[in-house]
Design a protein around this motif. Sequence first.
Motif, mmCIF file in Angstrom:
data_model
loop_
_atom_site.group_PDB
_atom_site.id
_atom_site.type_symbol
_atom_site.label_atom_id
_atom_site.label_comp_id
_atom_site.label_asym_id
_atom_site.label_seq_id
_atom_site.Cartn_x
_atom_site.Cartn_y
_atom_site.Cartn_z
ATOM 1 N N ALA A 61 10.810 -17.526 2.981
ATOM 2 C CA ALA A 61 9.341 -17.530 3.007
ATOM 3 C C ALA A 61 8.788 -18.735 2.255
ATOM 4 O O ALA A 61 9.342 -19.179 1.252
ATOM 5 C CB ALA A 61 8.807 -16.243 2.390
ATOM 6 N N GLU A 62 7.663 -19.249 2.754
ATOM 7 C CA GLU A 62 6.992 -20.363 2.079
ATOM 8 C C GLU A 62 6.455 -19.915 0.724
ATOM 9 O O GLU A 62 6.529 -20.647 -0.258
ATOM 10 C CB GLU A 62 5.859 -20.888 2.961
ATOM 11 N N GLU A 63 5.878 -18.704 0.702
ATOM 12 C CA GLU A 63 5.420 -18.125 -0.561
ATOM 13 C C GLU A 63 5.498 -16.607 -0.472
ATOM 14 O O GLU A 63 5.514 -16.032 0.625
ATOM 15 C CB GLU A 63 3.993 -18.568 -0.913
ATOM 16 N N VAL A 64 5.544 -15.954 -1.610
ATOM 17 C CA VAL A 64 5.652 -14.501 -1.696
ATOM 18 C C VAL A 64 4.553 -13.992 -2.627
ATOM 19 O O VAL A 64 4.456 -14.447 -3.771
ATOM 20 C CB VAL A 64 7.029 -14.082 -2.232
ATOM 21 N N VAL A 65 3.726 -13.071 -2.131
ATOM 22 C CA VAL A 65 2.700 -12.450 -2.958
ATOM 23 C C VAL A 65 3.287 -11.144 -3.482
ATOM 24 O O VAL A 65 3.506 -10.195 -2.720
ATOM 25 C CB VAL A 65 1.400 -12.195 -2.167
ATOM 26 N N ILE A 66 3.537 -11.093 -4.773
ATOM 27 C CA ILE A 66 4.250 -9.959 -5.361
ATOM 28 C C ILE A 66 3.562 -8.630 -5.072
ATOM 29 O O ILE A 66 4.206 -7.650 -4.680
ATOM 30 C CB ILE A 66 4.439 -10.149 -6.879
ATOM 31 N N PHE A 67 2.247 -8.560 -5.248
ATOM 32 C CA PHE A 67 1.567 -7.278 -5.029
ATOM 33 C C PHE A 67 1.728 -6.817 -3.588
ATOM 34 O O PHE A 67 1.991 -5.634 -3.331
ATOM 35 C CB PHE A 67 0.082 -7.387 -5.370
ATOM 36 N N GLU A 68 1.569 -7.733 -2.626
ATOM 37 C CA GLU A 68 1.707 -7.366 -1.215
ATOM 38 C C GLU A 68 3.118 -6.892 -0.918
ATOM 39 O O GLU A 68 3.318 -5.908 -0.189
ATOM 40 C CB GLU A 68 1.350 -8.565 -0.328
ATOM 41 N N GLU A 69 4.107 -7.590 -1.457
ATOM 42 C CA GLU A 69 5.493 -7.196 -1.230
ATOM 43 C C GLU A 69 5.810 -5.857 -1.888
ATOM 44 O O GLU A 69 6.473 -5.000 -1.302
ATOM 45 C CB GLU A 69 6.439 -8.274 -1.766
ATOM 46 N N MET A 70 5.318 -5.678 -3.107
ATOM 47 C CA MET A 70 5.641 -4.464 -3.844
ATOM 48 C C MET A 70 5.042 -3.223 -3.200
ATOM 49 O O MET A 70 5.675 -2.169 -3.136
ATOM 50 C CB MET A 70 5.182 -4.575 -5.299
ATOM 51 N N LYS A 71 3.806 -3.319 -2.731
ATOM 52 C CA LYS A 71 3.207 -2.129 -2.120
ATOM 53 C C LYS A 71 4.007 -1.709 -0.891
ATOM 54 O O LYS A 71 4.186 -0.506 -0.640
ATOM 55 C CB LYS A 71 1.739 -2.368 -1.770
ATOM 56 N N ASN A 72 4.529 -2.679 -0.137
ATOM 57 C CA ASN A 72 5.328 -2.349 1.046
ATOM 58 C C ASN A 72 6.691 -1.790 0.665
ATOM 59 O O ASN A 72 7.143 -0.780 1.215
ATOM 60 C CB ASN A 72 5.507 -3.595 1.914
ATOM 61 N N ILE A 73 7.363 -2.441 -0.284
ATOM 62 C CA ILE A 73 8.710 -2.015 -0.677
ATOM 63 C C ILE A 73 8.673 -0.649 -1.357
ATOM 64 O O ILE A 73 9.505 0.227 -1.079
ATOM 65 C CB ILE A 73 9.352 -3.064 -1.603
ATOM 66 N N ILE A 74 7.698 -0.448 -2.245
ATOM 67 C CA ILE A 74 7.623 0.833 -2.947
ATOM 68 C C ILE A 74 7.214 1.948 -1.995
ATOM 69 O O ILE A 74 7.739 3.067 -2.073
ATOM 70 C CB ILE A 74 6.658 0.746 -4.147
ATOM 71 N N CYS A 75 6.289 1.667 -1.094
ATOM 72 C CA CYS A 75 5.892 2.683 -0.120
ATOM 73 C C CYS A 75 7.087 3.074 0.753
ATOM 74 O O CYS A 75 7.339 4.262 0.974
ATOM 75 C CB CYS A 75 4.747 2.169 0.746
ATOM 76 N N SER A 76 7.816 2.100 1.231
ATOM 77 C CA SER A 76 9.002 2.373 2.038
ATOM 78 C C SER A 76 10.029 3.178 1.240
ATOM 79 O O SER A 76 10.636 4.135 1.749
ATOM 80 C CB SER A 76 9.622 1.053 2.497
ATOM 81 N N SER A 77 10.215 2.824 -0.036
ATOM 82 C CA SER A 77 11.150 3.549 -0.900
ATOM 83 C C SER A 77 10.704 4.987 -1.091
ATOM 84 O O SER A 77 11.511 5.922 -1.035
ATOM 85 C CB SER A 77 11.246 2.858 -2.263
ATOM 86 N N ALA A 78 9.398 5.181 -1.330
ATOM 87 C CA ALA A 78 8.864 6.519 -1.578
ATOM 88 C C ALA A 78 9.029 7.421 -0.360
ATOM 89 O O ALA A 78 9.435 8.583 -0.483
ATOM 90 C CB ALA A 78 7.394 6.434 -1.982
ATOM 91 N N PHE A 79 8.730 6.893 0.830
ATOM 92 C CA PHE A 79 8.863 7.698 2.048
ATOM 93 C C PHE A 79 10.326 8.051 2.302
ATOM 94 O O PHE A 79 10.635 9.184 2.704
ATOM 95 C CB PHE A 79 8.256 6.971 3.243
ATOM 96 N N GLN A 80 11.225 7.102 2.084
ATOM 97 C CA GLN A 80 12.651 7.410 2.271
ATOM 98 C C GLN A 80 13.091 8.481 1.279
ATOM 99 O O GLN A 80 13.811 9.424 1.633
ATOM 100 C CB GLN A 80 13.483 6.146 2.087
ATOM 101 N N TRP A 81 12.651 8.367 0.047
ATOM 102 C CA TRP A 81 12.997 9.339 -1.000
ATOM 103 C C TRP A 81 12.428 10.723 -0.694
ATOM 104 O O TRP A 81 13.095 11.741 -0.882
ATOM 105 C CB TRP A 81 12.475 8.816 -2.327
ATOM 106 N N VAL A 82 11.224 10.756 -0.167
ATOM 107 C CA VAL A 82 10.587 12.024 0.197
ATOM 108 C C VAL A 82 11.340 12.722 1.311
ATOM 109 O O VAL A 82 11.389 13.946 1.385
ATOM 110 C CB VAL A 82 9.112 11.773 0.591
ATOM 111 N N GLY A 83 11.969 11.931 2.178
ATOM 112 C CA GLY A 83 12.689 12.506 3.310
ATOM 113 C C GLY A 83 12.131 12.067 4.644
ATOM 114 O O GLY A 83 12.449 12.654 5.685
#
Length: 420
Positions: free
Chosen positions: A132-154
């Motif tokens: 990537a040319e640049e990475v916005v931490i907040f944008e990346e984190m909301k996606n990664i954490i949301c994906s992690s949370a849904f997987q953890w939930v089931g």
Amino acid sequence: MNSQNTIPKDKGIDNTLKLLTEGYLFIKNRGEKLNSDIFETRLLGQKAICLIGEEGSRLFYNPELFIRSGAAPKRVQKTLFGINAIQATDGEKHLHRKELFMSLLMNPERIEDLAKIFRDKLSRAAAQWEEAEEVVIFEEMKNIICSSAFQWVGLPLKDDEIKAKAQNFIDMIYSFGSVGPKYWKGKKARCREELFLQRIIKKVRLGELICHSSSPLYVVSSYKEEEEELPEAMAAIELINIIRPIVAISTFITFSCLAIYEYPALRRELRLKNEDYYEYFVQEVRRFYPFAPFVGARVKKDFIYRGVNFTQGTLVILDIYGTNHDPKIWSNPYEFNPLRFRAKERNKYSFIPQGGGDYLKGHRCPGEEITLELMKVFIDFFVNGIEYKLPKQNLSYNLHKIPTLPESGFIICTVRKKKT
């Protein structure tokens, strides 16, 4: 601070607009001006008593004197909490439902399961960030954490579902204190997720969707109150109230990056992977940077405190941000100093970034341990797992906005995974 029997009063017919424009500093500013850690104002067309500090926090979290029912405005329930969710319950109903949340959010094995999912997703994300040319931490984190949370939930999400889901949860969170289009966006986001999860819960109950009996999805779907399953709508609301606070950790993580940038001398300790220092660091991030601004309750029964009459039904607001920066509790409160936690025990009334009081019997957020663990996982990854550069950007944040965030979302570029 005030020791008179008459409570100082904030001027104004109604100060709701001032609260919305002054944000995190509304209560703190008035406390300093009135030289009091307790004062009266008017909010939402009614009298409100504001409290600041450990003594006020200890009073506020007394379940014999305060209730949450009727405290949160409907507009906040329609975006952040959900109508009649756990945050608005009291007594036996609250205690019983709190056990559900405690069993899911404060179980060490389940916390480690979520941490592992998050750690794996960060590692995979780093490979993409290299391209990537640049990475916005907040944008990346909301996606990664949301994906992690849904997987953890089931409920593992497909790649093309993650961004929309994450944005829905962020819209719920960031509509707090908003009016107009931003508020309506948060309200619509909650409606979409509630309807989605109602359908999922119905399938679980009918046996059309099989999930592990220990998964939060199954536990919430099968949860009973007074021998009756929660209505699908309420079960969906409470499942959101498990996922939403996890997604909100993306804000704390973004501020963690800011702390690492603003205080570069602290990186050496973080590189050493000292477990105690990681604990001090994440706690200081939670204390120092803005997250939850304040919390409300209503007086349960008439009582007198420091000569002030608290009458049944009165709205009472506890200043979370002000208490976490109270000079009577914290020496040099506007200095970022993780080592202050080396000698300071975690006090459930003086350190309240996600609310205070007792976990089991009170309204303290049961997700704090998850917050700490995911922050530690990310900091280790950010300091020891990748190399990066910081382009020129606006890293300031506005305390008049609730919630707030570094303006740029914290941008990094030229990312490379470190060789082990």
